[in-house]
Design an enzyme around this catalytic site. Sequence first.
Site, PDB file in Angstrom:
ATOM      1  CE  LYS A  72       5.527  -6.311 -18.640  1.00 11.42           C
ATOM      2  NZ  LYS A  72       6.293  -7.164 -17.861  1.00 11.42           N
ATOM      3  CB  CYS A 114      -0.857   0.009   1.261  1.00  8.82           C
ATOM      4  SG  CYS A 114      -1.781  -1.499   1.506  1.00  8.82           S
ATOM      5  CG  ASN A 165       3.001  -0.801   2.968  1.00 13.28           C
ATOM      6  OD1 ASN A 165       2.452  -1.797   2.538  1.00 13.28           O
ATOM      7  ND2 ASN A 165       4.187  -0.401   2.549  1.00 13.28           N
ATOM      8  N   GLY A 166       1.768  -3.246   5.058  1.00  9.67           N
ATOM      9  CA  GLY A 166       2.451  -4.449   5.534  1.00  9.67           C
ATOM     10  C   GLY A 166       1.419  -5.496   5.925  1.00  9.67           C
ATOM     11  CG  HIS A 209       8.002 -34.171 -23.453  1.00  6.15           C
ATOM     12  ND1 HIS A 209       8.392 -35.465 -23.681  1.00  6.15           N
ATOM     13  CD2 HIS A 209       8.907 -33.379 -24.071  1.00  6.15           C
ATOM     14  CE1 HIS A 209       9.505 -35.475 -24.388  1.00  6.15           C
ATOM     15  NE2 HIS A 209       9.855 -34.222 -24.639  1.00  6.15           N
ATOM     16  CD1 TRP A 219      -2.909  -4.698  -4.898  1.00  5.12           C
ATOM     17  CD2 TRP A 219      -2.002  -5.964  -3.295  1.00  5.12           C
ATOM     18  NE1 TRP A 219      -2.758  -5.965  -5.410  1.00  5.12           N
ATOM     19  CE2 TRP A 219      -2.210  -6.767  -4.443  1.00  5.12           C
ATOM     20  CE3 TRP A 219      -1.443  -6.545  -2.172  1.00  5.12           C
ATOM     21  CZ2 TRP A 219      -1.877  -8.102  -4.493  1.00  5.12           C
ATOM     22  CZ3 TRP A 219      -1.104  -7.891  -2.218  1.00  5.12           C
ATOM     23  CH2 TRP A 219      -1.330  -8.651  -3.367  1.00  5.12           C
ATOM     24  CD  GLU A 227       2.525  -7.437 -15.730  1.00  2.68           C
ATOM     25  OE1 GLU A 227       2.374  -7.195 -14.529  1.00  2.68           O
ATOM     26  OE2 GLU A 227       3.638  -7.388 -16.273  1.00  2.68           O
ATOM     27  CD  GLU A 232       8.920  -9.487 -18.819  1.00  7.51           C
ATOM     28  OE1 GLU A 232       8.904 -10.281 -17.867  1.00  7.51           O
ATOM     29  OE2 GLU A 232       8.415  -8.365 -18.739  1.00  7.51           O
ATOM     30  NE  ARG A 244       4.213   1.721  -1.401  1.00  7.57           N
ATOM     31  CZ  ARG A 244       5.419   1.149  -1.252  1.00  7.57           C
ATOM     32  NH1 ARG A 244       6.385   1.427  -2.095  1.00  7.57           N
ATOM     33  NH2 ARG A 244       5.646   0.294  -0.290  1.00  7.57           N
ATOM     34  CE  LYS A 278       6.728  -0.422 -11.901  1.00  2.50           C
ATOM     35  NZ  LYS A 278       6.844  -1.174 -13.171  1.00  2.50           N
TER      36      LYS A 278
HETATM   37  C1  AGP Z   1       6.216  -6.962 -13.976  1.00  2.94           C
HETATM   38  O1  AGP Z   1       5.552  -6.437 -15.115  1.00  2.94           O
HETATM   39  C2  AGP Z   1       5.342  -7.028 -12.779  1.00  2.94           C
HETATM   40  N1  AGP Z   1       4.793  -5.773 -12.473  1.00  2.94           N
HETATM   41  C3  AGP Z   1       5.980  -7.750 -11.615  1.00  2.94           C
HETATM   42  O2  AGP Z   1       6.232  -9.064 -12.035  1.00  2.94           O
HETATM   43  C4  AGP Z   1       7.319  -7.172 -11.096  1.00  2.94           C
HETATM   44  O3  AGP Z   1       8.332  -7.396 -12.038  1.00  2.94           O
HETATM   45  C5  AGP Z   1       7.687  -7.910  -9.797  1.00  2.94           C
HETATM   46  O4  AGP Z   1       6.679  -7.654  -8.848  1.00  2.94           O
HETATM   47  C6  AGP Z   1       9.048  -7.507  -9.237  1.00  2.94           C
HETATM   48  O5  AGP Z   1       9.016  -6.138  -8.903  1.00  2.94           O
HETATM   49  P1  AGP Z   1      10.425  -5.422  -8.595  1.00  2.94           P
HETATM   50  O6  AGP Z   1      11.239  -5.503  -9.856  1.00  2.94           O
HETATM   51  O7  AGP Z   1      10.062  -4.025  -8.217  1.00  2.94           O
HETATM   52  O8  AGP Z   1      11.081  -6.181  -7.473  1.00  2.94           O
END
Ligand code: AGP
Length: 607
Positions: free
Chosen positions: A483, A2, A100-101, A502, A76, A486, A479, A27, A602
């Site tokens: 993308k 958060c 936050n936590g 397999h 969040w 998400e 990767e 966040r 994020k």
């Molecule tokens: C990536 O597009 C995501 N938002 C997520 O996987 C991110 O890479 C992951 O949470 C790691 O975040 P960081 O690089 O800030 O540690």
Amino acid sequence: MCGIIGYTGKDAAKDIMLDTLELLEYRGYDSAGIAVCEGEKSQIQVYKCAGRVKDLRNLCEKEEIEGTCGIGHTRWATHGGVSSENAHPHKYGKVTLIHNGIIENYKDLIGKYGLLDQLHSQTDSEVAAAVLSHFYKGDPYEAIRKAVLKLKGTFALGILFEDIPGTIFAIRNVSPIVVTRTDNGMMLASDAAVLGQYSEEYFVLPEFHILELKEEGATLYDLSGETAEPRWLVLDWDTSRSGKDGYPFYMEKEIMEQPEVIRETLQPRIYEGVPYFTQDEIPDHLLRDCERICVVACGTAMHAGLVGKALIHSLVRIHMDVELASEFMYSDIVVDEKTLVIAISQSGETIDTLEALKYAKKNGARTMAIVNVRGASIARESEYVIYTNAGPEIAVASTKAYTTQLAVLYLLAARMAYVRGVFDKERTAAFTRELMRVPEVMKQVLDRREEIHDIARGILDAADVFMIGRGLDYCILLEGSLKLKEISYIHSEAYASGELKHGTIALITEDTPVIAVVTQDKVQSKEFSNIKEVQSRGAEVVLFMKETYTLDKAASFRGVFKLPVMEDEFMVMPASAALQLLAYYVSLDKGLDVDKPRNLAKVVTVE
Ligand code: AGP
């Protein structure tokens, strides 16, 4: 994870907090709220709602909110669903709190302090407020000291006491709090980047220290009551890049910025044609003497680590692991003083990665961080840190942070090969020259983004998308798949294409969309065979391939994007940019919030 904010000073707190909370939405953005001390009465009024900060702003516009001291929060959801009751701040007795936590023992505390019928929310945070209230008899320090000793887990707490107007208290364990002074007061927040418009200096609240924030300044006390001096840092964060520059979404802007920020990450670390880490104070002996490397990271950062592993194996010929940070501490991994553990993290605040790093240090490993946000917790926890120069990355989906992490890993691999004598100077310089071509080659891909937009239109309605490739192509697709998932919510899985037969190929039916990447000479013929295997079962294949490869005239593809040529191991970044654009256009054309996808944030500051 958060976002928390606090302000006390001469100015009205409401707008400062709402503006800063909007910057903290990366966040988490399930719900938001502020609490303001209203004038002399020192009444604390709470305004909160489910939804975004803009919804909270609309709510506040209907109220007369004059106070000059307050705390704010954007959430969040962890414990308790998305609702206004579960939104922060939480008020209990004379205590109002943002958190936050995660308080792991909140259920025990409910029983211990008889809170079962006293709570208005399902959150662990309200329990923390109730425990604080239980100990509050007029002395805030005593109440905070006693309460935090009962809390197990991670917390960054911003606290108001009804009978102490104008003063914000705070304390943290793992979750971040930074503090700054503005022209007319004092502020605290979850990270320094959002304070850049108010000040150029800040300090990190040390863990288990009580912060007392008043208009005139900040005072720190350790838990024994002794005062402590804050360690002020300069906020050298380039906030100039934090606007959208006319793009509809931050993600498009950040994709398009990549050639520039990759160049800015590379150039300062190349001297006489060879990678140098002098400016990062990385000694050569660290790169020469380690017998094994282990990357700990999450999500996209972990995918960058996989590319790093392929490079280290092929260039340096030493063993390298890439571990999911969230699994690292529970997998009895063996690390010792000959292991170099590299924590990769854009935010530098991902708790899984931070805790994995601490675990590695405890087991004697040497540690290095590759981080984008200066001064972040993971950077501070590591012996060595290399900062990527990506600038603020606002979109939840990581793009430029990923490719600048790769840029650092390519430099590290080359420097390591050089100091170990695997590469001579000429070979190192040749590798570095090709690396320096990446920005211009990537720009050629970005300039053809409308071709990729056309391809994206063909998979808008897909329910499932398979992605197949081998070696580095498989890394690229892991990767690319994340993308797509998400930001477009299309289920996608990347498979090593040799593995498909397999079992998983049973899922390939008529018209199943399959995305293939073929850029590696040593496996391209097998990759094309694997493509034929899925085509023969009716799959509709979209192909991203090196432009020098030729296709069977008979073969039919839903789309083909020919990638400009680089030496094989350098194809990762241009190909990744193409898949970033693919995901972006699918999400854009589906009318989704590309920058703030559902359920995500994020920075993940919960384990
Ligand atoms: C990536 O597009 C995501 N938002 C997520 O996987 C991110 O890479 C992951 O949470 C790691 O975040 P960081 O690089 O800030 O540690």
